[in-house]
Structures are given as structure tokens and as C-alpha cells.
Design a protein around this motif. Structure first.
Motif, PDB file in Angstrom:
ATOM      1  N   ASP A   1       0.841  -1.199   0.000  1.00  0.00           N
ATOM      2  CA  ASP A   1       0.000   0.000   0.000  1.00  0.00           C
ATOM      3  C   ASP A   1       0.876   1.249   0.000  1.00  0.00           C
ATOM      4  O   ASP A   1       0.596   2.231  -0.713  1.00  0.00           O
ATOM      5  CB  ASP A   1      -0.915   0.015   1.224  1.00  0.00           C
ATOM      6  N   THR A   2       1.922   1.225   0.802  1.00  0.00           N
ATOM      7  CA  THR A   2       2.843   2.359   0.873  1.00  0.00           C
ATOM      8  C   THR A   2       3.567   2.552  -0.452  1.00  0.00           C
ATOM      9  O   THR A   2       3.742   3.689  -0.917  1.00  0.00           O
ATOM     10  CB  THR A   2       3.856   2.125   2.012  1.00  0.00           C
TER      11      THR A   2
ATOM     12  N   ALA B   1       1.220   4.097  -3.021  1.00  0.00           N
ATOM     13  CA  ALA B   1       1.005   5.516  -2.740  1.00  0.00           C
ATOM     14  C   ALA B   1       2.181   6.369  -3.214  1.00  0.00           C
ATOM     15  O   ALA B   1       2.007   7.542  -3.545  1.00  0.00           O
ATOM     16  CB  ALA B   1       0.780   5.721  -1.239  1.00  0.00           C
TER      17      ALA B   1
ATOM     18  N   VAL C   1       7.269  -0.238   7.676  1.00  0.00           N
ATOM     19  CA  VAL C   1       6.385   0.455   6.738  1.00  0.00           C
ATOM     20  C   VAL C   1       6.730   1.941   6.706  1.00  0.00           C
ATOM     21  O   VAL C   1       6.810   2.560   5.629  1.00  0.00           O
ATOM     22  CB  VAL C   1       4.911   0.235   7.123  1.00  0.00           C
ATOM     23  N   ASP C   2       6.947   2.525   7.869  1.00  0.00           N
ATOM     24  CA  ASP C   2       7.323   3.938   7.928  1.00  0.00           C
ATOM     25  C   ASP C   2       8.662   4.171   7.236  1.00  0.00           C
ATOM     26  O   ASP C   2       8.836   5.186   6.530  1.00  0.00           O
ATOM     27  CB  ASP C   2       7.405   4.401   9.387  1.00  0.00           C
TER      28      ASP C   2
ATOM     29  N   ARG D   1      10.127   8.275  -0.467  1.00  0.00           N
ATOM     30  CA  ARG D   1       9.957   9.736  -0.580  1.00  0.00           C
ATOM     31  C   ARG D   1      11.283  10.402  -0.922  1.00  0.00           C
ATOM     32  O   ARG D   1      11.352  11.239  -1.816  1.00  0.00           O
ATOM     33  CB  ARG D   1       9.411  10.290   0.730  1.00  0.00           C
TER      34      ARG D   1
ATOM     35  N   ALA E   1       8.179   4.193   3.473  1.00  0.00           N
ATOM     36  CA  ALA E   1       7.604   5.465   3.020  1.00  0.00           C
ATOM     37  C   ALA E   1       8.673   6.554   2.943  1.00  0.00           C
ATOM     38  O   ALA E   1       8.752   7.309   1.966  1.00  0.00           O
ATOM     39  CB  ALA E   1       6.477   5.885   3.958  1.00  0.00           C
TER      40      ALA E   1
END
Length: 375
Positions: free
Chosen positions: A296-297, A300, A362-363, A370, A366
Motif C-alpha cells: 500500500d505504501t 502511494a 512500513v514507515d 519519498r 515510506a
């Protein structure tokens, strides 16, 4: 969270950024302790007898885990060793060596045994050019000369979980289904009873370390195989004075070269005990939830994910991604800086979490994606 799963998670050190279980799974406290104890036993006067007795206990437990008879299970040094034994066995004594179906994208450990033995009495390799091995794909290649299909239970790059039961039903009783199970055994439910021959090392999802692998040879295909790599450990009474050759042992042991690495077998037993105590389904649910959050990450962040539409029951614990327009090496480096351990395979970055993977991963994904997208 059930009590058994909590206890399972407590047996491992915290690895918040580790997403590389498809490469190697760091071992548990139980496995580490078992290795130390087995090494200490190796110093004793009765070392071989004690460790061999322990190996028989591990064999019995592995047979239950694999839904096999005890004599259908034995130990090799690695998945590759077990697959080479299968390739050597399948061609021995056949009047027509026939064909083995191999997907061209298989992991190399499930390619080279068949290439090496096709000119040494083994079956000829017929390539399957398809992204996945499905019954429909195999049916299109299933001619009368096909003797076997070899397949990974879970694909090492895309995570596709092969429908082993349907594949065996298609092949029927007179063809052999050989399964490289290392990328799924212990982490996702597998139709292990469908595999006529199964090979799996312990160093990945079972988290048992190196040196021991499981080899299953079902009685139902024994007449198709002969001990091509079978050594002295695979025959009756090898030290008898009457000389050689001796008769092969019944079952999978006929395909062994020599005694196994007994401490490694003990470690494999400890790992199987851990998985058995919590249950594969509980592990698989955690793996699927974490992988789902990671994907999902990735979506996105605009990542491309091959076979992204796989239903949950058709994916193991593996997926891969890339960021279009970004150099994969640069993205991989950004994930590393974000505290993640992943594998770069060509253009793709592979993610493979385990039940023990915490939400921090997960963090970190992301953040890594990024920063990778910055100009």
C-alpha cells in the motif's frame, strides 16, 4: 494476538528494518542455543550416536510437518543438493529419458540440476516461457514424453504461490511433481502433500541457518526414481565385509550422499518446533498483513509492482517494486539509508517481511521512497 504467536515473536531479536527473508532469515534464540548445544555434544565420546538419534527425532517431526511418512523424509545439505539428487534420480534406468518442464524464470537452483543431467541420462529440459506456472500453462506443454514438472512453491522474485494441488492433479500419477519449497515453507500454507519430491533448505523462512535441508521422496513415485547420487549412507549395511554394491535403503534415504551435518539438522529441528508451536497460518497472516501494508505504501509512492493483482491465496511473503523514472540502484540506496535491508534484483527491489517484522518497516519504506523521488 494469540499467546502462541506472542511467544513465537519473543524468540527473535528485534529487526525493525529487515525485509530480506527471501535471502536469509536471521535465526531464533532457540536455534542459536541448539547449535551451541549440538556443537558441544560433538566434542563428546558418543557424539555421532547422540546426534544421529536427535536427527531421527527431527526426521519424525519433519514428516508430520510435511504430511509424509517418516521414511519419505531425509536430509541434504541444501536445496540445490536435494534438487541435484532429484535430477540424478529421475533419469536413472529409464529407457527414454523423456522431458522435464522448467519455467525459464525459475531461480537458478531449480534450473542447473536439470541442465547438468539432461546430457547424463536425465530428462531433457523443455522451457516454459510464462510469467507464472499455472495448470493452463502446463497443459499447453503436456505432451506424452513429459515425465516431470519442477516448480518453485513461491516464486523468488514475484511471490507467486504455485497451485501445487491443481498441478499434481493435471500431471496425474505417472508424472513427477518436483517442488522447490524454500521460499514458502514455514511462512505460508503450502499444499506439500501434492509434491512428489520436495526440497527445502532451512536458512530462509524457517530461520534455521545453513547446512541442512529437507528432501521428501514420496512412495508413490519411488518406481520413477533410482539413487543417482546415492552414496554409502543410502545403502543397507555399507560397512559389511561382503563388499559392494549394496542394496539401496527404502525411501528418501537412498538418495543421500553421506551423513548430514548433525548440528545443522538439530537446528532445523528447533526451527520446525517453533513453527509447529504457533502454526503456519498464524505466521502467514502476519506476513500477509505486513506485506500488504508495505505494498500500500509503495503504491502511494507511485511504485510499479509486478503481478500486483495476485489474490492473497496466490502470493507468498515476497513482492518487488520499482519507481518509474528512477534508477533502481539509487532507490535501493535510498531505502538502505532509511534503515531497510532489501535485495536489488536487476531492475527490481524485493521486499520479503516475516511475522516478526514490526510496523516501523512500513514507515521506513515510506521515507525511503519519498527521499528516492527527490530531484
Amino acid at each position: 494476538m494469540n499467546v502462541q504467536l506472542v511467544r513465537y515473536l519473543q524468540r527473535f531479536d528485534d529487526l525493525p528494518g529487515y525485509l530480506d527473508f527471501a535471502r536469509v532469515g536471521p535465526i531464533s534464540h532457540d536455534v542459536a542455543k541448539t547449535l551451541v548445544e549440538a556443537t558441544r555434544l560433538s566434542m563428546g565420546e558418543q557424539a555421532v550416536d547422540v546426534l544421529a538419534a536427535r536427527a531421527e527425532e527431527v526426521r519424525a517431526g519433519a514428516a508430520l510437518f510435511l504430511r509424509a511418512a517418516r521414511h519419505e523424509v531425509t536430509f541434504a545439505t541444501s536445496t540445490s543438493h536435494a534438487l541435484f539428487a532429484a535430477a540424478a534420480a529421475l533419469g536413472r534406468g529409464a529407457t527414454d529419458e523423456g522431458v522435464v518442464l522448467v519455467r525459464r524464470g525459475e531461480f537458478p537452483s531449480n534450473v542447473y540440476p536439470w541442465l547438468r543431467f539432461q546430457d547424463r541420462g536425465g530428462p531433457r529440459v523443455r522451457w516454459i516461457d510464462a510469467p507464472r506456472v499455472t495448470p493452463e500453462v502446463v497443459a499447453a506443454h503436456l505432451t506424452p514424453d513429459v515425465r516431470a514438472l519442477t516448480v518453485s512453491a513461491v516464486d523468488a522474485l514475484t511471490g507467486h504461490r504455485a497451485p501445487l494441488g491443481a498441478l499434481k492433479e493435471l500431471l496425474g500419477p505417472d508424472r513427477v511433481l518436483i517442488v522447490d519449497a524454500i521460499q514458502g515453507l514455514g511462512a505460508v500454507p503450502l499444499e506439500v502433500e501434492a509434491a512428489d519430491v520436495l526440497a527445502s533448505g532451512g536458512q530462509k523462512w524457517l530461520r534455521a541457518g545453513w547446512g541442512a535441508a529437507l528432501l521428501v521422496v514420496r512412495d508413490r513415485v519411488a518406481h520413477h526414481l533410482s539413487p543417482g547420487l546415492g552414496g554409502w549412507s543410502g545403502v543397507h549395511d555399507p560397512l559389511a565385509s561382503e563388499g559392494h554394491p549394496r542394496e539401496p535403503l527404502p525411501g528418501a534415504a537412498a538418495h543421500t550422499l553421506t551423513n548430514p551435518d548433525y548440528p545443522a539438522v538439530s537446528a532445523l529441528g528447533a526451527a520446525l518446533d517453533l513453527v509447529g508451536a504457533v502454526g503456519v497460518q498464524a505466521i502467514a497472516t502476519r506476513v500477509a498483513d505486513t506485506l500488504g501494508a508495505l505494498l500500500d505504501t509503495a503504491r502511494a509512492a507511485g511504485a510499479e509492482i509486478p503481478h500486483d493483482g495476485l489474490p492473497p491465496g496466490e502470493r507468498g511473503g515476497i513482492a518487488c517494486l520499482r519507481l518509474p523514472g528512477n534508477d533502481p540502484e539509487d532507490v535501493h540506496a535510498a531505502l538502505t539509508r532509511a534503515g531497510l535491508t532489501t535485495t536489488l534484483r536487476g531492475r527490481w527491489i524485493r521486499l520479503s517481511p516475516h511475522a516478526t517484522t514490526p510496523s516501523q518497516a512500513v514507515d521506513r519504506l515510506a521515507e525511503g521512497l519519498r527521499t528516492a523521488r527527490r530531484p
